[in-house]
Design a protein around this motif. Structure first.
Motif, PDB file in Angstrom:
ATOM      1  N   ALA A 172      75.686   0.281 -39.019  1.00 47.92           N
ATOM      2  CA  ALA A 172      74.875   0.669 -37.873  1.00 47.92           C
ATOM      3  C   ALA A 172      74.258  -0.567 -37.229  1.00 47.92           C
ATOM      4  O   ALA A 172      73.858  -1.506 -37.918  1.00 47.92           O
ATOM      5  CB  ALA A 172      73.770   1.632 -38.297  1.00 47.92           C
ATOM      6  N   ALA A 173      74.199  -0.527 -35.905  1.00 50.16           N
ATOM      7  CA  ALA A 173      73.558  -1.604 -35.157  1.00 50.16           C
ATOM      8  C   ALA A 173      72.739  -0.980 -34.035  1.00 50.16           C
ATOM      9  O   ALA A 173      73.133   0.029 -33.455  1.00 50.16           O
ATOM     10  CB  ALA A 173      74.592  -2.557 -34.577  1.00 50.16           C
ATOM     11  N   ILE A 174      71.597  -1.580 -33.774  1.00 48.96           N
ATOM     12  CA  ILE A 174      70.771  -1.194 -32.625  1.00 48.96           C
ATOM     13  C   ILE A 174      70.725  -2.393 -31.705  1.00 48.96           C
ATOM     14  O   ILE A 174      70.333  -3.488 -32.115  1.00 48.96           O
ATOM     15  CB  ILE A 174      69.343  -0.801 -33.055  1.00 48.96           C
ATOM     16  CG1 ILE A 174      69.375   0.387 -34.019  1.00 48.96           C
ATOM     17  CG2 ILE A 174      68.491  -0.476 -31.821  1.00 48.96           C
ATOM     18  CD1 ILE A 174      68.006   0.756 -34.576  1.00 48.96           C
TER      19      ILE A 174
ATOM     20  N   THR B 137      63.327   2.451 -39.671  1.00 51.37           N
ATOM     21  CA  THR B 137      63.646   1.722 -38.442  1.00 51.37           C
ATOM     22  C   THR B 137      63.400   2.632 -37.243  1.00 51.37           C
ATOM     23  O   THR B 137      64.188   3.541 -36.967  1.00 51.37           O
ATOM     24  CB  THR B 137      65.112   1.249 -38.465  1.00 51.37           C
ATOM     25  OG1 THR B 137      65.322   0.447 -39.627  1.00 51.37           O
ATOM     26  CG2 THR B 137      65.433   0.428 -37.217  1.00 51.37           C
ATOM     27  N   PRO B 138      62.300   2.405 -36.526  1.00 55.06           N
ATOM     28  CA  PRO B 138      62.004   3.271 -35.381  1.00 55.06           C
ATOM     29  C   PRO B 138      62.958   3.003 -34.217  1.00 55.06           C
ATOM     30  O   PRO B 138      63.464   1.892 -34.043  1.00 55.06           O
ATOM     31  CB  PRO B 138      60.573   2.870 -35.006  1.00 55.06           C
ATOM     32  CG  PRO B 138      60.426   1.470 -35.501  1.00 55.06           C
ATOM     33  CD  PRO B 138      61.302   1.368 -36.723  1.00 55.06           C
TER      34      PRO B 138
ATOM     35  N   GLN C 147      72.250  -5.490 -33.025  1.00 51.64           N
ATOM     36  CA  GLN C 147      71.677  -6.099 -34.225  1.00 51.64           C
ATOM     37  C   GLN C 147      71.958  -5.192 -35.421  1.00 51.64           C
ATOM     38  O   GLN C 147      71.528  -4.033 -35.444  1.00 51.64           O
ATOM     39  CB  GLN C 147      70.171  -6.312 -34.070  1.00 51.64           C
ATOM     40  CG  GLN C 147      69.551  -6.938 -35.299  1.00 51.64           C
ATOM     41  CD  GLN C 147      68.049  -7.182 -35.138  1.00 51.64           C
ATOM     42  OE1 GLN C 147      67.500  -7.079 -34.048  1.00 51.64           O
ATOM     43  NE2 GLN C 147      67.404  -7.511 -36.221  1.00 51.64           N
ATOM     44  N   PHE C 148      72.671  -5.731 -36.433  1.00 52.35           N
ATOM     45  CA  PHE C 148      72.998  -4.973 -37.629  1.00 52.35           C
ATOM     46  C   PHE C 148      71.732  -4.540 -38.356  1.00 52.35           C
ATOM     47  O   PHE C 148      70.780  -5.306 -38.490  1.00 52.35           O
ATOM     48  CB  PHE C 148      73.868  -5.825 -38.564  1.00 52.35           C
ATOM     49  CG  PHE C 148      74.045  -5.230 -39.933  1.00 52.35           C
ATOM     50  CD1 PHE C 148      74.894  -4.149 -40.123  1.00 52.35           C
ATOM     51  CD2 PHE C 148      73.359  -5.728 -41.022  1.00 52.35           C
ATOM     52  CE1 PHE C 148      75.050  -3.579 -41.380  1.00 52.35           C
ATOM     53  CE2 PHE C 148      73.512  -5.178 -42.294  1.00 52.35           C
ATOM     54  CZ  PHE C 148      74.360  -4.099 -42.467  1.00 52.35           C
TER      55      PHE C 148
ATOM     56  N   LEU D  76      77.494   3.114 -34.351  1.00 51.63           N
ATOM     57  CA  LEU D  76      77.794   3.506 -35.719  1.00 51.63           C
ATOM     58  C   LEU D  76      79.291   3.321 -35.897  1.00 51.63           C
ATOM     59  O   LEU D  76      80.094   3.971 -35.220  1.00 51.63           O
ATOM     60  CB  LEU D  76      77.386   4.968 -35.951  1.00 51.63           C
ATOM     61  CG  LEU D  76      75.910   5.264 -35.684  1.00 51.63           C
ATOM     62  CD1 LEU D  76      75.640   6.764 -35.816  1.00 51.63           C
ATOM     63  CD2 LEU D  76      75.022   4.486 -36.629  1.00 51.63           C
ATOM     64  N   ILE D  77      79.663   2.420 -36.779  1.00 51.42           N
ATOM     65  CA  ILE D  77      81.045   1.966 -36.860  1.00 51.42           C
ATOM     66  C   ILE D  77      81.578   2.172 -38.278  1.00 51.42           C
ATOM     67  O   ILE D  77      81.015   1.643 -39.234  1.00 51.42           O
ATOM     68  CB  ILE D  77      81.146   0.481 -36.491  1.00 51.42           C
ATOM     69  CG1 ILE D  77      80.509   0.251 -35.119  1.00 51.42           C
ATOM     70  CG2 ILE D  77      82.583  -0.005 -36.514  1.00 51.42           C
ATOM     71  CD1 ILE D  77      79.992  -1.125 -34.905  1.00 51.42           C
TER      72      ILE D  77
END
Length: 69
Positions: free
Chosen positions: A37-39, A52-53, A42-43, A62-63
């Motif tokens: 997952a990255a937001i 993690t808000p 950023q991993f 989501l990979i």
């Protein structure tokens, strides 16, 4: 302050509570581990998904790994 936020998950828009975490976003998709997952590119380690808000306009990727040759 709004009570909901809009985020992009794998290119689709979702509306979530303003208090949502990455774990809430992951729960929206039928994914089975393993996946990353990255937001906003950023991993994020899976050990902190629940802490993690999310923020309005976050882009979440989501990979799942691809195997084969």
């Amino acid at each position: 302050m709004t009570s909901t936020i809009k985020v992009m998950i794998n290119g689709s828009t979702f509306e979530l509570p303003a208090t949502a975490t990455l774990a809430d976003a992951v729960a929206l998709l039928p994914l089975k581990p393993p996946f990353a997952a990255a937001i906003n590119l950023q991993f994020i380690p899976n050990t902190v998904y629940h802490h993690t808000p999310l923020h309005d306009a976050d882009q979440i990727d989501l990979i799942a790994p691809v195997t084969g040759g």
